[in-house]
Design a protein around this motif. Sequence first.
Motif, short mmCIF file in Angstrom:
data_model
loop_
_atom_site.label_atom_id
_atom_site.label_comp_id
_atom_site.label_asym_id
_atom_site.label_seq_id
_atom_site.Cartn_x
_atom_site.Cartn_y
_atom_site.Cartn_z
N GLU A 19 85.51 20.13 -1.55
CA GLU A 19 83.86 19.99 -1.20
C GLU A 19 83.59 19.31 -2.44
OE1 GLU A 19 82.62 24.05 -1.43
OE2 GLU A 19 83.49 24.57 0.80
N ASP A 20 82.51 18.75 -2.45
CA ASP A 20 81.85 18.15 -3.55
C ASP A 20 80.35 18.26 -3.36
OD1 ASP A 20 81.53 16.12 -5.59
OD2 ASP A 20 81.77 14.34 -4.41
N PRO A 21 79.93 19.02 -4.61
CA PRO A 21 80.61 19.80 -5.39
C PRO A 21 81.16 21.12 -4.92
CG PRO A 21 78.17 20.00 -5.82
CD PRO A 21 78.24 19.10 -4.56
N GLY A 30 81.95 17.14 7.45
CA GLY A 30 80.39 17.32 7.73
C GLY A 30 79.75 15.99 7.79
N ALA A 31 79.78 15.39 6.58
CA ALA A 31 78.98 14.06 6.37
C ALA A 31 79.43 13.41 7.71
CB ALA A 31 79.56 13.55 5.18
N VAL A 52 75.33 19.44 10.49
CA VAL A 52 76.31 20.56 9.89
C VAL A 52 76.68 20.67 8.59
CG1 VAL A 52 76.95 20.96 12.44
CG2 VAL A 52 78.11 19.28 10.94
N ASN A 53 76.71 19.29 7.93
CA ASN A 53 77.26 19.39 6.42
C ASN A 53 76.56 20.44 5.61
OD1 ASN A 53 79.09 18.54 4.79
ND2 ASN A 53 77.90 16.61 4.12
N ASP A 63 87.52 19.39 14.14
CA ASP A 63 86.95 18.40 15.05
C ASP A 63 87.11 16.97 14.54
OD1 ASP A 63 85.98 20.69 16.58
OD2 ASP A 63 83.78 20.32 16.26
N ALA A 64 86.95 17.02 13.13
CA ALA A 64 87.03 15.59 12.50
C ALA A 64 88.36 15.12 12.49
CB ALA A 64 86.44 15.83 10.99
#
Length: 193
Positions: A19-21, A30-31, A52-53, A63-64
């Motif tokens: 994750e970021d951050p 999500g992005a 969703v992000n 999914d991705a």
Amino acid sequence: MLDYKKVVDYALSQVRTAEDPLGSNNQKYGAMLDQIPWYLYREGTKEWIHQVNGHDWCTQAVDAFFISTYGIDTARKMLFRPTYNNYGAVVKHAFNYFKAAGKGFKKSEYSPKPGDVIYFENSLGLSHTGLVVAVTDTKVTTVEGNSGKNCWYVAKSTYDKNYYKIYGYGHPDYGEEPPKPDDYDGYKVGDLY
């Protein structure tokens, strides 16, 4: 026939993605999903993409993995997702799409295969998901988003097949067909006798 090894290889390449951050639930899967019509909703003449992000992202990662490997249209068919009103961002809905297609199984009913989607449960019901990347007689190895230390990473994990938190599996449509042998007891296929 689609090759399950491609999605497995892609998922393995994502291990340690964070994750970021850290701690935000914001991540690249999500992005990506927020930019494409994957969670596309329609009500009357109004259409929108459900964002969703920033939310729990184990299903987003799975999914991705499929979308990045096979493209959105093929991934949709493989995971049995509708074009509109795809509620799959929630673990239970993603499993229910498999179940409705006859491809969602409790662990006691099914022997997992690499390329399957694994589902975990807790006291509240279905709670987590990942991609099966390897299987032995007694173990199942997965790649899971929203996992690892503090649930901030894509992590690789191995479980006993009988692990109490494993609920079951979804088997994507890889287009398998039964093998067509060219020989039956010495007769070639097509021979009359």
